[in-house]
Design a protein around this motif. Structure first.
Motif, PDB file in Angstrom:
ATOM      1  N   ARG A 184     110.236  29.503  81.046  1.00 40.96           N
ATOM      2  CA  ARG A 184     109.820  28.954  82.384  1.00 40.96           C
ATOM      3  C   ARG A 184     108.473  29.536  82.878  1.00 40.96           C
ATOM      4  O   ARG A 184     107.822  28.846  83.428  1.00 40.96           O
ATOM      5  N   ASP A 185     108.215  30.986  82.837  1.00 37.60           N
ATOM      6  CA  ASP A 185     107.081  31.594  83.564  1.00 37.60           C
ATOM      7  C   ASP A 185     105.803  30.932  82.800  1.00 37.60           C
ATOM      8  O   ASP A 185     104.855  30.442  83.676  1.00 37.60           O
TER       9      ASP A 185
ATOM     10  N   HIS B   6     107.023  20.757  88.962  1.00 40.52           N
ATOM     11  CA  HIS B   6     106.774  21.619  87.879  1.00 40.52           C
ATOM     12  C   HIS B   6     106.638  22.967  88.341  1.00 40.52           C
ATOM     13  O   HIS B   6     106.352  23.974  87.492  1.00 40.52           O
ATOM     14  N   LEU B   7     106.691  23.265  89.624  1.00 40.53           N
ATOM     15  CA  LEU B   7     106.557  24.601  89.967  1.00 40.53           C
ATOM     16  C   LEU B   7     107.911  25.401  90.748  1.00 40.53           C
ATOM     17  O   LEU B   7     107.903  26.496  90.498  1.00 40.53           O
ATOM     18  N   ASP B   8     108.659  24.604  91.231  1.00 42.42           N
ATOM     19  CA  ASP B   8     109.735  25.177  91.800  1.00 42.42           C
ATOM     20  C   ASP B   8     111.127  24.590  91.690  1.00 42.42           C
ATOM     21  O   ASP B   8     111.108  23.251  91.858  1.00 42.42           O
ATOM     22  N   GLU B   9     112.123  25.235  91.358  1.00 37.72           N
ATOM     23  CA  GLU B   9     113.495  24.780  90.770  1.00 37.72           C
ATOM     24  C   GLU B   9     113.887  24.117  92.055  1.00 37.72           C
ATOM     25  O   GLU B   9     114.686  22.911  91.874  1.00 37.72           O
ATOM     26  N   ALA B  10     114.276  24.326  93.235  1.00 34.84           N
ATOM     27  CA  ALA B  10     114.663  23.745  94.401  1.00 34.84           C
ATOM     28  C   ALA B  10     114.135  22.451  94.717  1.00 34.84           C
ATOM     29  O   ALA B  10     114.490  21.421  95.103  1.00 34.84           O
TER      30      ALA B  10
ATOM     31  N   CYS C 154     110.626  20.857  85.578  1.00 36.45           N
ATOM     32  CA  CYS C 154     110.313  20.393  83.928  1.00 36.45           C
ATOM     33  C   CYS C 154     108.912  20.732  83.722  1.00 36.45           C
ATOM     34  O   CYS C 154     107.920  20.996  84.782  1.00 36.45           O
ATOM     35  N   ALA C 155     108.400  20.789  82.784  1.00 40.44           N
ATOM     36  CA  ALA C 155     107.059  21.016  82.249  1.00 40.44           C
ATOM     37  C   ALA C 155     106.239  19.978  82.668  1.00 40.44           C
ATOM     38  O   ALA C 155     106.475  18.825  82.492  1.00 40.44           O
TER      39      ALA C 155
ATOM     40  N   ARG D 185     112.456  21.011  79.612  1.00 40.19           N
ATOM     41  CA  ARG D 185     112.993  22.071  80.510  1.00 40.19           C
ATOM     42  C   ARG D 185     112.825  23.411  80.139  1.00 40.19           C
ATOM     43  O   ARG D 185     112.558  23.556  78.953  1.00 40.19           O
ATOM     44  N   PRO D 186     113.039  24.195  81.073  1.00 39.92           N
ATOM     45  CA  PRO D 186     112.850  25.934  80.606  1.00 39.92           C
ATOM     46  C   PRO D 186     113.724  26.036  79.528  1.00 39.92           C
ATOM     47  O   PRO D 186     115.050  25.635  79.637  1.00 39.92           O
ATOM     48  N   GLY D 187     113.316  26.822  78.435  1.00 30.57           N
ATOM     49  CA  GLY D 187     114.283  27.138  77.228  1.00 30.57           C
ATOM     50  C   GLY D 187     114.282  26.239  76.243  1.00 30.57           C
ATOM     51  O   GLY D 187     114.882  26.521  75.201  1.00 30.57           O
ATOM     52  N   ASP D 188     113.712  24.971  76.577  1.00 32.31           N
ATOM     53  CA  ASP D 188     113.617  23.963  75.636  1.00 32.31           C
ATOM     54  C   ASP D 188     113.087  24.469  74.081  1.00 32.31           C
ATOM     55  O   ASP D 188     112.174  25.307  74.381  1.00 32.31           O
TER      56      ASP D 188
END
Lengths: 133, 133
Positions: free
Chosen positions: B3-4, B19-23, B34-35, B74-77
């Motif tokens: 994610r970072d 691409h910057l902020d989950e909310a 998402c990337a 997604r983060p962690g993919d």
């Protein structure tokens, strides 16, 4: 286009000799250090974001139709972006969205055309908009 | 895909909310962070470099024929690259070079096809090679 940024990007994503090292780059077809084409795309994206995307109803893009890396980008080059709308169309699946197809062209300080990129962006439509985009 | 790294890339090159902020991303069509598609291209380039390009006679590429961002990353993919040679041809201007056209496809850990990219790479030919590539 600062040399350090060009080389740091290449070290992370595109570590080919012509993007990393001046001496190694001189021995290649490109004749000297030049930016990764992907760095050029990323800089173009940033110029678009700052130029209009962050101030638009952009919903992203489904992809890129074509990229041409026409002239090498060298350390110190100053790039200018030209955005041209080619056409617009409504989304078939979403009333609230349309597609805007763009040519994005980067020019250097010698007015050489260095990158040509064609893509369609998804844009939100004004509330209550009807008919053709 | 940490994610970072995804967010740091977006902050530098593609600072759109998804691409910057989950909310903020949850409120968009993409339904969550998402990337950037450009980050996906850069990761694909790095996988190519490590996978075969740095060990080849690659002379770079004149551009990209097409990119499709099919499924959000997604983060962690965890991504896997598949490289397919579509065709090869000789350069008309340089005896020592040919073009190899590739499909590059990224899949995630659920075997979803997330990115499709077509490009031609310039490759050095073996000394003394003649005839078709």
């Amino acid at each position: 286009m600062p040399r350090d940024e060009m080389v740091a990007f290449a070290a992370e994503f595109d570590p080919q000799p012509m993007h990393l090292d001046e001496a190694a780059a001189r021995a290649t077809m490109l004749g000297g250090l030049c930016a990764s084409g992907w760095f050029a795309c990323c800089i173009l994206m940033r110029m678009c974001a700052e130029g209009f995307v962050l101030d638009s109803s952009s919903m992203g893009a489904p992809g890129v139709d074509e990229v041409r890396w026409l002239v090498p980008i060298r350390p110190g080059d100053q790039l200018t972006l030209r955005a041209t709308v080619l056409d617009t169309r409504l989304s078939r699946s979403r009333q609230d969205m349309g597609f805007v197809r763009f040519n994005f062209d980067l020019f250097n300080q010698r007015d050489q055309h260095v990158v040509a990129l064609t893509t369609s962006m998804m844009m939100g439509r004004r509330a209550g908009a009807t008919g053709s985009a």
